[in-house]
Design a protein around this motif. Structure first.
Motif, PDB file in Angstrom:
ATOM      1  N   VAL A 111     -36.400  33.533   2.879  1.00 47.52           N
ATOM      2  CA  VAL A 111     -35.193  32.767   3.895  1.00 47.52           C
ATOM      3  C   VAL A 111     -33.770  33.099   3.337  1.00 47.52           C
ATOM      4  CG1 VAL A 111     -34.278  30.778   4.278  1.00 47.52           C
ATOM      5  CG2 VAL A 111     -37.346  30.925   5.289  1.00 47.52           C
ATOM      6  N   MET A 112     -33.460  32.595   2.327  1.00 42.30           N
ATOM      7  CA  MET A 112     -32.299  33.056   1.486  1.00 42.30           C
ATOM      8  C   MET A 112     -31.690  34.724   1.585  1.00 42.30           C
ATOM      9  SD  MET A 112     -32.276  30.777  -2.481  1.00 42.30           S
ATOM     10  CE  MET A 112     -33.332  31.401  -2.977  1.00 42.30           C
ATOM     11  N   CYS A 113     -32.841  35.680   1.723  1.00 40.58           N
ATOM     12  CA  CYS A 113     -32.315  36.954   2.043  1.00 40.58           C
ATOM     13  C   CYS A 113     -32.186  37.754   3.281  1.00 40.58           C
ATOM     14  CB  CYS A 113     -33.141  37.423   1.080  1.00 40.58           C
ATOM     15  SG  CYS A 113     -34.156  38.220  -0.390  1.00 40.58           S
ATOM     16  N   PHE A 114     -32.925  37.153   4.054  1.00 38.55           N
ATOM     17  CA  PHE A 114     -32.477  36.842   5.624  1.00 38.55           C
ATOM     18  C   PHE A 114     -30.941  36.119   5.421  1.00 38.55           C
ATOM     19  CE2 PHE A 114     -36.648  38.540   6.271  1.00 38.55           C
ATOM     20  CZ  PHE A 114     -36.424  39.402   7.037  1.00 38.55           C
ATOM     21  N   CYS A 115     -30.684  35.066   4.943  1.00 38.75           N
ATOM     22  CA  CYS A 115     -29.171  34.741   5.881  1.00 38.75           C
ATOM     23  C   CYS A 115     -28.241  35.047   4.665  1.00 38.75           C
ATOM     24  CB  CYS A 115     -29.579  32.986   4.736  1.00 38.75           C
ATOM     25  SG  CYS A 115     -30.351  31.819   5.836  1.00 38.75           S
ATOM     26  N   GLY A 116     -28.120  35.381   3.197  1.00 39.31           N
ATOM     27  CA  GLY A 116     -27.244  35.607   3.832  1.00 39.31           C
ATOM     28  C   GLY A 116     -27.293  37.614   3.675  1.00 39.31           C
ATOM     29  N   LEU A 117     -28.295  38.641   3.596  1.00 33.43           N
ATOM     30  CA  LEU A 117     -28.136  39.410   5.084  1.00 33.43           C
ATOM     31  C   LEU A 117     -27.285  39.107   6.071  1.00 33.43           C
ATOM     32  CD1 LEU A 117     -28.204  42.375   5.490  1.00 33.43           C
ATOM     33  CD2 LEU A 117     -30.402  42.487   5.986  1.00 33.43           C
ATOM     34  N   GLY A 118     -27.366  38.067   7.042  1.00 32.89           N
ATOM     35  CA  GLY A 118     -26.704  38.215   7.547  1.00 32.89           C
ATOM     36  C   GLY A 118     -25.241  37.734   7.528  1.00 32.89           C
TER      37      GLY A 118
END
Length: 634
Positions: free
Chosen positions: A335-342
């Motif tokens: 989740v944190m990776c997806f949010c950071g990428l977003g």
């Protein structure tokens, strides 16, 4: 059977014992047999199958005058000459024939023998069984004597009656037998019975020792030696452990057996009595879930304290597992990776639009409003971090406020965008609009703020009246504590209903403007975005309220991330594509050609563009629209 620390009375079929003895071929390990002295017959055989034998016997003394009586039993005497039993023993034992009295001289050798010369009879003369028979006969005689001496009104029967000596009944004799209390003359032994019929006497505990294990061999000991290791006197059992000898299978281990019918129940279990058996005979039952015992021999299982649960062995209670998204969980990392990428993608698009601020495609897409939308998306990508870790009261309330206001801001921007497009291109719609004033950036920002202010008031009222709190639900699962933010359903209904109204307005506006040749056909993307937006939240909201713990938080995170990526993909990715991949389309002329040369039908019978692709001279109304598109954003 095993010892339980006290003497146990056994009713045992000796004949059955013989049958079992013949059928067994292997030792019975760890068994301790408790018997009476009637088992001494087994001692003459190989008793290895018995392992350990404890013999309980009444303390006996020699019956006075019994040996003298045995010596006086002689078939040559006148009083015993007709006794066939005595004659048979005499001839069989001593190997002589008993003649008539006239042949006395010839039979004098045979006559000099006595029964005590027989080893078995000699042992029986001093055996405990003879002593018990003697006491039993003496007790019955004493009871009969008491009946004979009984006086009316002083008897033991009802109303003081005395039984008839000539017609005495067994229960009447038993009643008097239970009441006997006498001292045996000659040996001074006091005899009486308790209420259960047991004799009030002294008992000895005799253990069988194997002669072969003696340190100093005894030539008189053949198989078994009887050793007194205890005595029961005046209700107390005294044991001399130094004289005891214990066997396990065929080995002398000198370790006494457990002193109960069953070993003490280990931790995690409790004692359960067995119907019809003594209290020392029980079975161990496993403690139910949520309870435990941490010592041996517990009678009841203790309930685990609140917030804890018993382990698999039911011997200790551990704190329940908190069902909450942890920072180090794999799903949290994803989740944190997806949010950071977003956030990175959103910031890159924001930088791109800022760098190309004066380009045609950026000016045509209402750049100030687009900057606001990207800023809201950056904040929205930070929202999932509030759902990871142990929630507290402030985080529960803050994430509700942030989620509601952020969604409202995004929807308000779409309302302004679609409303502006309709105001520019739809002639009928312009008839009752504020015309060009609604297309001013300042007024559009004001409308966005007003729409967000309404949601802010709803959230504020909710947080004041009934703020969210952290709820630890321990009733759903036996091993988990579900952690969640407890929020009022009505408040959620009010907040989401307001956003749903805005989403419906956007959908109607964008659907109405789907054929309008607005820059890069932005209304079509808004329509698709709102369609997916509504589908995501219609599916996720019921799931959110029907789940608990980390699953509930994960559903909220997925909804937020999907919505953000949806807006990025449909609203800003096409603009970046034009800027970097097809820059030839990023000109004022190209945008104007898209607006004027787009194939359209009649819009409310006021705007007609030729269908064969040959552009007619635009009417003054259309020319005004073009100026609105390009001039207003310059």
């Amino acid at each position: 059977m095993r010892l339980d620390g006290s003497l146990t009375t056994l009713t045992f079929d000796f004949n059955a014992c013989k049958i079992e003895y013949r059928s067994f071929h292997l030792p019975l390990p760890a068994l301790t047999w408790i018997s009476t002295d009637t088992w001494t017959d087994i001692a003459a055989r190989d008793f290895r199958i018995m392992a350990n034998v404890l013999m309980v016997t009444v303390e006996s003394t020699e019956v006075p005058g019994f040996q003298t009586y045995l010596r006086g039993l002689n078939p040559f005497l006148e009083e015993f000459k007709d006794d066939p039993w005595l004659r048979e023993i005499w001839e069989g034992e001593f190997g002589c024939e008993i003649g008539s009295l006239e042949d006395w001289e010839s039979s004098r050798t045979c006559a000099r023998h006595t029964l005590l010369e027989n080893e078995k009879i000699a042992k029986s003369a001093v055996s405990p069984s003879i002593y018990r028979v003697y006491l039993a006969v003496y007790a019955v005689a004493q009871a009969l004597a008491d009946i004979e001496r009984c006086k009316e009104s002083q008897g033991l029967l009802a109303d003081g009656r005395c039984p008839s000596v000539r017609r005495i009944k067994s229960w009447q004799l038993m009643k008097y037998l239970m009441a006997v209390n006498f001292t045996v003359g000659g040996i001074g032994r006091h005899v009486s019975f308790n209420r259960d019929g047991g004799i009030m006497d002294t008992f000895k505990v005799i253990q069988w020792h194997r002669c072969e294990d003696d340190e100093v061999p005894d030539p008189d000991c053949q198989i078994v030696r009887f050793v007194e290791i205890g005595i029961h006197k005046d209700g107390v059992l005294y044991m001399n452990e130094s004289r005891s000898r214990w066997y396990d299978d065929d080995t002398n281990i000198d370790l006494p057996p457990a002193g109960v019918c069953q070993s003490p129940c280990p931790p995690g279990t409790r004692k359960v009595s067995r119907d019809g058996l003594p209290t020392c005979c029980f079975q161990c039952a496993r403690c139910p879930e949520g309870s435990f015992t941490n010592t041996t021999g517990q009678l009841v299982c203790m309930q685990c304290p609140q917030g804890t649960w018993s382990d698999q062995n039911r011997s200790v209670c551990y704190p329940k597992t908190l069902d909450v998204l942890q920072w180090d969980e794999a799903v949290s990392v994803v989740v944190m990776c997806f949010c950071g990428l977003g956030m990175i993608c959103t910031l890159m698009m924001l930088v791109t639009l800022t760098v190309y601020n004066d380009s045609a495609i950026v000016r045509a897409s209402n750049r100030e409003i687009s900057y606001c939308l990207l800023t809201l998306l950056v904040v929205s990508f930070l929202e999932p971090f509030l759902y990871i870790g142990m929630p507290v009261a402030w985080s529960c309330n803050f994430r509700i406020a942030l989620h509601s206001l952020n969604n409202t801001g995004v929807l308000a921007i779409f309302v302004v965008k679609t409303r502006r497009i309709l105001d520019v291109f739809d002639t009928t719609w312009r008839g009752f609009s504020l015309r060009s004033r609604l297309r001013r950036t300042g007024l559009q920002v004001l409308i966005i703020n007003v729409l967000m202010l309404v949601q802010g008031i709803i959230v504020t009222v909710y947080l004041i009246i009934q703020p969210s709190r952290v709820l630890l639900d321990q009733n759903i699962s036996n091993s988990r504590v579900y952690v969640q933010c407890d929020s009022a359903i009505l408040a959620f209904v009010a907040m989401y209903s307001y956003n749903a109204i805005l989403a419906c307005i956007i959908f109607v506006f964008s659907f109405r403007a789907r054929k309008i040749p607005e820059n890069f056909h932005e209304t079509r993307y808004i329509t698709v975005t709102m369609l997916f937006y509504m589908v995501i939240w219609v599916v996720s909201l019921p799931t959110y309220f029907s789940t608990t713990g980390k699953l509930q938080a994960l559903m909220q995170i997925i909804s937020v991330v999907l919505t953000n990526y949806l807006i990025l993909g449909f609203m800003f990715l096409p603009k970046c594509y034009i800027i970097f991949i097809t820059p030839e389309r990023n000109t004022t002329q190209s945008i104007r050609e898209q607006a004027c040369g787009f194939r359209m039908g009649e819009i409310n019978n006021t705007l007609v563009v030729q269908m064969d692709g040959e552009a007619r001279r635009p009417s003054s109304r259309l020319s005004g629209s073009e100026h609105d598109i390009h001039g207003n954003h310059s």
